[in-house]
Motif scaffolding. Structure first.
Motif, short mmCIF file in Angstrom:
data_model
loop_
_atom_site.label_atom_id
_atom_site.label_comp_id
_atom_site.label_asym_id
_atom_site.label_seq_id
_atom_site.Cartn_x
_atom_site.Cartn_y
_atom_site.Cartn_z
N ALA A 3 -40.45 -11.15 -42.18
CA ALA A 3 -40.31 -9.83 -42.80
C ALA A 3 -40.70 -9.95 -44.27
N TYR A 4 -41.73 -9.23 -44.66
CA TYR A 4 -42.22 -9.31 -46.03
C TYR A 4 -41.65 -8.17 -46.87
N ASP A 5 -41.28 -8.49 -48.10
CA ASP A 5 -40.80 -7.47 -49.04
C ASP A 5 -41.95 -6.70 -49.66
N CYS A 6 -43.13 -7.33 -49.72
CA CYS A 6 -44.32 -6.67 -50.26
C CYS A 6 -45.54 -7.39 -49.72
N ASP A 7 -46.68 -6.76 -49.90
CA ASP A 7 -47.93 -7.42 -49.51
C ASP A 7 -48.39 -8.40 -50.57
#
Length: 402
Positions: A3-7
């Protein structure tokens, strides 16, 4: 699945980092961008502590990134300021030869300017006086595309336009990078931010951030402090006046700059700083100073250019010596005309052999883009630099999603 918080996570909230965030969203709407900035606002170091000059690009080697991005960036910066209502002015500038030995270098600048597509006008002593009545010289060139602007205001506007999440007062403490899981950054607040790609625009600390990511930057940032004065009689100078630079150094010499506020800045010199944010002689950070002194390139610079460096230090410690340097261009100036102004520190990348990196330096590593040398004219060139870094970061994202 991670799960990424941002790209894209950008480290550094100066004008290059914020231009990159802006360019990412412009090129690829919907890209989630987070910017980490350890200070409590944008543009607190190189961006906010320079002379505010929009450089024309005349000094830089044809074909280099500085030349290409500088010339393009100057026009774009003027247009951006006009569109956004940011204080700016295209003033033009004089580059003045005061000694016969400088005439050959001045002529070489004329040729370089023409190769870079910059309009240049050659002047004799009487024509110099038409532009700057108080300036004296044997010959000069007038560069009409040079200007001034409020770079901190530009950075703040880029932050707004980017739509990025900007975390001020937040420093990257540890970086973990895995090809299959992206980049995880532990921050000084205790938070962990996970991103698909990392962009290092940390300026004075960019080599340190590269090492945190596990990469060998191949360079060391050696900080040089530039000290400024403000002219008590600003009416002595109408616009921008520069000496003929020595091509052996990346520094332009003590010059005179009328800013957007009407004040005239005098400087900077270039003296070694005892800290990466060493804005005066009293600021010493032993660990940072030790890192500078342990780099072989530092000692090779000193051995090669000690005479030049000694002169810069003398002018730093003696206002009278600084005034004499200014009087070469502006004979009417007196010691009491110079009032101390805030200084800046140039983040100069130096190779192990003592070579001063003379172009912008952008390197790639797995899931990471490092901007490792972006001193002047990086503020001028920030819009095209940001697009170039964003292009590379988007390529990383594309490869990561395959």
């Amino acid at each position: 699945m991670t799960a990424y918080d941002c790209d894209v996570l950008v480290i550094g909230g100066g004008i290059v980092g914020l231009s990159t965030a802006y360019a990412l969203v412009q090129a690829s709407p919907g890209t989630r961008v987070t910017v980490l900035e350890k200070e409590d606002g944008p543009a607190r170091h190189q961006t906010g502590r320079n002379s505010g000059v929009i450089h024309s690009g005349i000094y830089y080697r044809p074909g280099s990134l500085k030349a290409r991005f500088g010339v393009r960036g100057a026009a774009e910066m003027v247009a951006f300021c006009a569109e956004q209502g940011i204080a700016h002015e295209v003033t033009g500038k004089l580059i003045v030869a005061t000694e016969r030995s400088e005439l050959t270098r001045l002529h070489a600048l004329v040729q370089r300017g023409r190769e870079n597509g910059i309009p240049v006008r050659e002047l004799g002593p009487a024509q110099i006086a038409e532009y700057e009545p108080e300036v004296r010289g044997l010959a000069a060139i007038h560069v009409g595309t040079t200007g001034v602007c409020d770079f901190p205001a530009v950075a703040a506007r880029l932050a707004e336009l980017s739509g990025a999440e900007i975390r001020y007062g937040t420093e990257a403490v540890r970086i973990s990078r895995r090809p299959e899981a992206g980049v995880a950054v532990l921050t000084s607040t205790g938070a962990v931010i996970r991103a698909r790609a990392l962009v290092n625009c940390a300026g004075l600390h960019c080599d340190r951030v590269a090492r945190l990511a596990g990469d060998d930057p191949g360079v060391r940032i050696v900080p040089f402090r530039g000290e400024y004065y403000e002219l008590a009689r600003p009416g002595l100078v109408k616009g921008l006046v520069y000496p003929v630079p020595d091509p052996a150094f990346p520094f332009l010499g003590v010059h005179l700059t009328r800013g957007v506020d009407g004040g005239v800045h005098v400087g900077p010199n270039a003296v070694p700083a005892a800290a990466r944010e060493g804005y005066d002689w009293r600021t010493v950070r032993p660990a940072e100073l030790a890192a500078t002194l342990s780099w072989p390139g530092t000692w090779r610079i000193a051995a090669r250019h000690w005479r030049y460096g000694a002169g810069e230090i003398h002018r730093s410690l003696s206002r009278r010596a600084f005034t004499e340097a200014v009087r070469r261009l502006l004979p009417a100036v007196r010691d009491e005309d110079l009032r101390p102004a805030p200084s800046g520190v140039r983040a100069q990348a130096v190779l192990r052999d003592g070579t001063l990196v003379d172009d912008f330096l952008i390197r790639e590593a797995p899931r990471t883009i490092h901007v490792l040398n972006a001193p002047s004219p990086a503020a001028t060139a920030s819009l095209p630099i940001g697009r170039e870094v964003a292009r590379r970061a988007l390529e990383v994202l594309g490869a990561a999603r395959v």
